[in-house]
Design a protein around this motif. Sequence first.
Motif, short mmCIF file in Angstrom:
data_model
loop_
_atom_site.label_atom_id
_atom_site.label_comp_id
_atom_site.label_asym_id
_atom_site.label_seq_id
_atom_site.Cartn_x
_atom_site.Cartn_y
_atom_site.Cartn_z
N GLU A 111 0.78 2.64 0.19
CA GLU A 111 -0.62 2.28 -0.02
C GLU A 111 -1.28 1.90 1.29
N SER A 112 -0.60 1.11 2.13
CA SER A 112 -1.20 0.69 3.39
C SER A 112 -1.42 1.87 4.32
N VAL A 113 -0.51 2.84 4.28
CA VAL A 113 -0.65 4.03 5.13
C VAL A 113 -1.87 4.84 4.69
N VAL A 139 5.79 5.47 6.66
CA VAL A 139 5.87 6.78 6.01
C VAL A 139 7.31 7.28 6.01
N ALA A 140 7.99 7.10 7.14
CA ALA A 140 9.39 7.53 7.24
C ALA A 140 10.24 6.79 6.21
N GLY A 141 9.99 5.49 6.05
CA GLY A 141 10.74 4.74 5.05
C GLY A 141 10.48 5.24 3.64
N CYS A 166 -0.62 4.72 -5.07
CA CYS A 166 -0.94 4.29 -3.71
C CYS A 166 -2.24 4.93 -3.22
N LEU A 167 -2.45 6.21 -3.52
CA LEU A 167 -3.68 6.89 -3.11
C LEU A 167 -4.89 6.30 -3.84
N ALA A 168 -4.73 6.03 -5.13
CA ALA A 168 -5.84 5.45 -5.90
C ALA A 168 -6.22 4.09 -5.33
N TRP A 169 -5.22 3.27 -5.01
CA TRP A 169 -5.51 1.95 -4.44
C TRP A 169 -6.04 2.04 -3.02
N ALA A 170 -5.65 3.07 -2.28
CA ALA A 170 -6.18 3.26 -0.94
C ALA A 170 -7.68 3.54 -1.00
N THR A 246 -6.02 -5.10 7.00
CA THR A 246 -5.68 -5.84 5.79
C THR A 246 -4.57 -5.12 5.04
N GLY A 247 -4.66 -3.80 4.98
CA GLY A 247 -3.60 -3.02 4.36
C GLY A 247 -2.28 -3.19 5.08
N ALA A 248 -2.33 -3.32 6.41
CA ALA A 248 -1.11 -3.51 7.18
C ALA A 248 -0.43 -4.84 6.83
#
Length: 352
Positions: A111-113, A139-141, A166-170, A246-248
């Motif tokens: 989500e943060s990415v 992303v790698a994780g 995650c995309l919806a929340w992004a 904030t996402g980070a």
Amino acid sequence: MSGLHRAAWPALGAAILFGASTPFAKQLIGAGFATASPFLLAGLLYLGSGLGLTLVRLVRDKGWQSPGMPRQEWPWLLGAIAFGGVLGPLLLMVGLAHTTAATASLFLNLESVLTAVLAWMVFRENTDRRIVLGMALIVAGGAVLAWPTGETSVTGIGPLALAGACLAWAIDNNLTRKVSASDALFIAGSKGLVAGSVNTALGLALGAAWPTASLLSSAMLIGFFGYGLSLVLFVLALRGLGTARTGAYFSTAPFVGAAISIAVFGEPTSSIFWAATALMVLGVWLHLTEHHSHEHEHVELNHEHGHRHDEHHQHEHEFKWDGQEPHTHPHQHVKLTHRHMHFPDVHHRHAH
């Protein structure tokens, strides 16, 4: 400036509350009442959020008060509700039904990415190499977690549904930034009431059985803390950090969920899980230790939000002020050029 940015604390608080909600929501799915209807569980989680926050707001304001949100901000709020309040929770419940809670918790770091990618590419928020590298490690994780191993707990529809959530929340996060200067309780409470009503109605219409009183209260309590109070803190953080950062900070949430899943509920782990954890921890550390400082210019601006009389808020009052801070009223910012550590908050949305 040393230590964490002041706005990082509500971001971390939001992460802790939301991260803890994931394994507990997984336990409700295990109880059986929501397995066949992710709509119903998502709806009850958000209803708990909306009803609880509305009650808190009524007590705070001593009755119903107009939110005072500018007319041009309403489309952003409605869009945030649709993506973050309706679609995101539904996909999360589908994902939880097909993965372990610990794995799902770490996977939600995506989500943060996605939040940052949208903030940079669509909404033109500034970034730097340190943040990009941290996102690449996260992303790698996520890729390690989703790598096919033959285990039903981490393959198939589960990772796809979690990625969709995650995309919806992004999208939701970037839209919410547009209204983050408004009342955080109203924003979060409105999302809870609308999203909760829609998803609950869909679940019941599709034949889901109404849960027992104990399961109902558990779902709504988890929703109040994990979705309601968490979102209030997230909105407050958006004001001070901007969307990507904030996402980070919020990307620490999955580690809270994973730790609870393992320590409290005894879920098994694997070498793949720990490899993904190491990559994501390093990525989050890069985010938490970022510093951003340069000379920048503030343009003239008129707006309204809660504030203290800091270096960005040196103005006179057109009313008798009792000296209490923070306080809220329409105010003007004059043109100003200076240098200090900052993030893309409501006062630092300048080009680089």
